[in-house]
Design an enzyme around this catalytic site. Structure first.
Site, short mmCIF file in Angstrom:
data_model
loop_
_atom_site.label_atom_id
_atom_site.label_comp_id
_atom_site.label_asym_id
_atom_site.label_seq_id
_atom_site.Cartn_x
_atom_site.Cartn_y
_atom_site.Cartn_z
N LYS A 87 0.86 -1.19 0.00
CA LYS A 87 0.00 0.00 0.00
C LYS A 87 0.89 1.24 0.00
O LYS A 87 1.76 1.41 0.86
CB LYS A 87 -0.89 -0.04 1.25
CG LYS A 87 -2.19 0.71 1.11
CD LYS A 87 -3.07 0.41 2.32
CE LYS A 87 -4.38 1.12 2.27
NZ LYS A 87 -5.15 0.95 3.51
O1 G3P Z 1 -9.38 2.10 4.28
C1 G3P Z 1 -9.13 3.38 4.75
C2 G3P Z 1 -9.76 3.53 6.08
O2 G3P Z 1 -9.10 2.76 7.04
C3 G3P Z 1 -9.94 4.92 6.54
O3 G3P Z 1 -11.14 4.89 7.21
O4 G3P Z 1 -12.86 5.69 8.73
O5 G3P Z 1 -10.44 6.31 9.12
O6 G3P Z 1 -11.72 7.30 7.24
P1 G3P Z 1 -11.55 6.11 8.13
#
Ligand code: G3P
Length: 216
Positions: A87
């Site tokens: 990633k």
């Molecule tokens: O896959 C990306 C994710 O982990 C981010 O999620 O909820 O932190 O915006 P969030």
């Protein structure tokens, strides 16, 4: 559309896997920190542990932000298991690194994507997957699902092979909307996946069936 779980929590990964519908896993440094994993060896072992649960792509994120560092780190991550996807953040050296990995047949997931222009660049560099963060876009008063639709349309029009992996999913409705928009993959918290099960009429209907079954 494939379902990934977006967590580094082994119990949640096992629970989603047990449903029989899990196709892969995404992690990031914040999710790894949330599990209290510290130190190089523990981090590497954790990725291996995840790969041993799920037979599908497992995204492991580099910490370096320069080309040489990303390539060195990504090579080590990719060597851990055949299912590791490296990633890489959407930055200038990240694009160079994605091209390098693509030329060397190593899968990549371009992360922190918030615009169609970024998604085009990731596809041009040969990213295997691109991760638009739809929940964070919604948080900023734009429409995250609209971006998924736009990227899907562009990739189809241009014949790009990069898969659209909708990330930062927050709700079951996000999953439904991403399916409508033609996302290749959604990566979600366990709560959004299990949230798809819920409907009050299902609960009421089942209660009635079970009650009537007692008179049979
Ligand atoms: O896959 C990306 C994710 O982990 C981010 O999620 O909820 O932190 O915006 P969030």
């Amino acid at each position: 559309m494939r379902f990934f779980i977006d967590t580094a929590n082994l119990d949640q990964i096992k629970e989603a896997h047990a449903l029989g519908i899990l196709d892969g896993v995404t992690t990031n440094p914040s999710l790894m920190a949330k599990e209290g994993i510290k130190g190089h060896d523990a981090i590497m072992q954790h990725y291996v542990d995840i790969c041993n649960i799920v037979d599908g792509p497992v995204s492991a994120e580099v910490i370096s932000t320069d080309f040489e560092g990303m390539v060195a780190e990504g090579k080590k991550l990719a060597a851990l298991h055949e299912n590791i996807v490296v990633k890489i953040p959407m930055i200038k050296d990240g694009i160079k690194a994605i091209k390098w990995f693509s030329d060397n047949s190593i899968s990549t997931n371009c992360t922190l994507v918030f615009s169609a222009g970024q998604a085009i660049l990731a596809a041009k560099a040969g990213a295997t997957m691109v991760s638009p963060f739809i929940g964070r876009i919604d948080d900023s008063n734009w429409d995250g699902v609209e971006l998924i639709q736009q990227i899907v349309n562009i990739y189809n029009a241009q014949g790009y092979m990069t898969e659209v992996l909708a990330a930062s999913i927050r709700t079951p409705l996000h999953i439904v909307k991403c399916a409508e928009a033609g996302a290749d993959i959604v990566t979600c918290p366990l709560s959004s996946i299990t949230g798809l099960l819920k409907h009050p009429l299902t609960d009421l209907g089942l209660a009635q069936f079970l009650k009537d079954a007692q008179s049979l």
